[in-house]
Design a protein around this motif. Structure first.
Motif, short mmCIF file in Angstrom:
data_model
loop_
_atom_site.label_atom_id
_atom_site.label_comp_id
_atom_site.label_asym_id
_atom_site.label_seq_id
_atom_site.Cartn_x
_atom_site.Cartn_y
_atom_site.Cartn_z
N ILE A 23 2.00 16.25 -2.00
CA ILE A 23 3.15 16.53 -1.14
C ILE A 23 3.93 17.72 -1.69
O ILE A 23 4.29 18.64 -0.96
CB ILE A 23 4.05 15.28 -0.99
N LEU A 24 4.16 17.72 -3.01
CA LEU A 24 4.91 18.80 -3.64
C LEU A 24 4.17 20.13 -3.50
O LEU A 24 4.78 21.15 -3.17
CB LEU A 24 5.14 18.47 -5.13
N GLY A 25 2.86 20.10 -3.67
CA GLY A 25 2.07 21.32 -3.52
C GLY A 25 2.13 21.85 -2.10
O GLY A 25 2.23 23.05 -1.87
N LEU A 55 0.84 -1.21 0.00
CA LEU A 55 0.00 0.00 0.00
C LEU A 55 0.87 1.26 0.00
O LEU A 55 0.56 2.24 -0.70
CB LEU A 55 -0.94 0.00 1.21
N GLU A 56 1.95 1.25 0.77
CA GLU A 56 2.87 2.39 0.77
C GLU A 56 3.46 2.60 -0.61
O GLU A 56 3.56 3.74 -1.10
CB GLU A 56 3.97 2.19 1.81
N ASN A 57 3.88 1.50 -1.25
CA ASN A 57 4.45 1.61 -2.59
C ASN A 57 3.43 2.14 -3.58
O ASN A 57 3.75 2.98 -4.43
CB ASN A 57 5.00 0.26 -3.06
N LYS A 58 2.20 1.67 -3.49
CA LYS A 58 1.15 2.15 -4.39
C LYS A 58 0.88 3.64 -4.17
O LYS A 58 0.70 4.40 -5.13
CB LYS A 58 -0.14 1.36 -4.17
N MET A 59 0.89 4.06 -2.90
CA MET A 59 0.64 5.48 -2.62
C MET A 59 1.76 6.34 -3.16
O MET A 59 1.52 7.43 -3.70
CB MET A 59 0.48 5.70 -1.12
N LEU A 60 2.99 5.88 -3.01
CA LEU A 60 4.12 6.66 -3.50
C LEU A 60 4.16 6.69 -5.03
O LEU A 60 4.69 7.62 -5.63
CB LEU A 60 5.43 6.11 -2.95
N GLN A 61 3.62 5.66 -5.66
CA GLN A 61 3.64 5.60 -7.11
C GLN A 61 2.52 6.43 -7.75
O GLN A 61 2.59 6.77 -8.92
CB GLN A 61 3.54 4.15 -7.59
N LYS A 62 1.50 6.77 -7.01
CA LYS A 62 0.40 7.56 -7.57
C LYS A 62 0.85 9.01 -7.73
O LYS A 62 1.37 9.62 -6.79
CB LYS A 62 -0.83 7.47 -6.69
N PRO A 63 0.61 9.58 -8.89
CA PRO A 63 1.05 10.96 -9.11
C PRO A 63 0.29 11.96 -8.24
O PRO A 63 0.86 12.97 -7.81
CB PRO A 63 0.78 11.22 -10.58
N GLY A 64 -0.94 11.72 -7.94
CA GLY A 64 -1.70 12.65 -7.13
C GLY A 64 -1.13 12.78 -5.73
O GLY A 64 -1.11 13.86 -5.14
N PHE A 65 -0.63 11.71 -5.18
CA PHE A 65 -0.05 11.73 -3.85
C PHE A 65 1.22 12.57 -3.85
O PHE A 65 1.42 13.43 -3.00
CB PHE A 65 0.24 10.29 -3.40
#
Length: 139
Positions: free
Chosen positions: A119-121, A105-115
């Motif tokens: 964070i960047l925003g 789940l952590e890997n999937k969250m980090l791979q999603k561009p929206g996530f």
């Protein structure tokens, strides 16, 4: 011979002569008492031996019973240890599965561009707020 030896030999002679004559036993009552003591002694010995044998048999039976009970308890403890080991192994497998699930789940969250964009925003907003000296409330 000494006097004592003569007395003993006389008593033995009297005893033998009285044993030959059954009617004279009443003159020497100690013979009857002696026979009764011997019979009582042999009877007591027989009873003691029987009692000793009985006690030994009971003791051996109790010892065997106690050993069987200890063996049963030891078998039960061994069974419980095996069962506990199986259960702990099952719990370990479940935890490993949960850890793998969390990692995926952590890997999937980090791979999603929206996530990542979120964070960047947030970082950009915080930097802009710091540069502009403004307090920004996101929520």
């Amino acid at each position: 011979m000494s006097e004592r030896a003569k007395e003993v030999s006389q008593m033995e002679d009297e005893l033998q002569s009285h044993q030959r004559q059954p009617g004279n036993v009443t003159e020497m009552p100690w013979l009857l008492i002696s026979n009764q003591i011997q019979q009582m002694n042999s009877s007591i010995n027989e009873r003691f031996n029987a009692m000793e044998k009985s006690i030994n048999e009971r003791f051996n039976a109790m010892e065997k019973s106690i050993n069987e009970r200890f063996d049963a308890v030891n078998r039960r403890i061994d069974d419980l240890k095996e069962d506990m080991d199986r259960r702990f192994e099952a719990v370990d497998r479940r935890f490993e599965a949960v850890e793998k699930r969390i990692d995926s789940l952590e890997n999937k969250m980090l791979q999603k561009p929206g996530f990542l964009w979120g964070i960047l925003g947030s970082v950009i907003l915080l930097l802009l707020g710091a540069l502009l000296n403004q307090h920004i409330h996101i929520f």
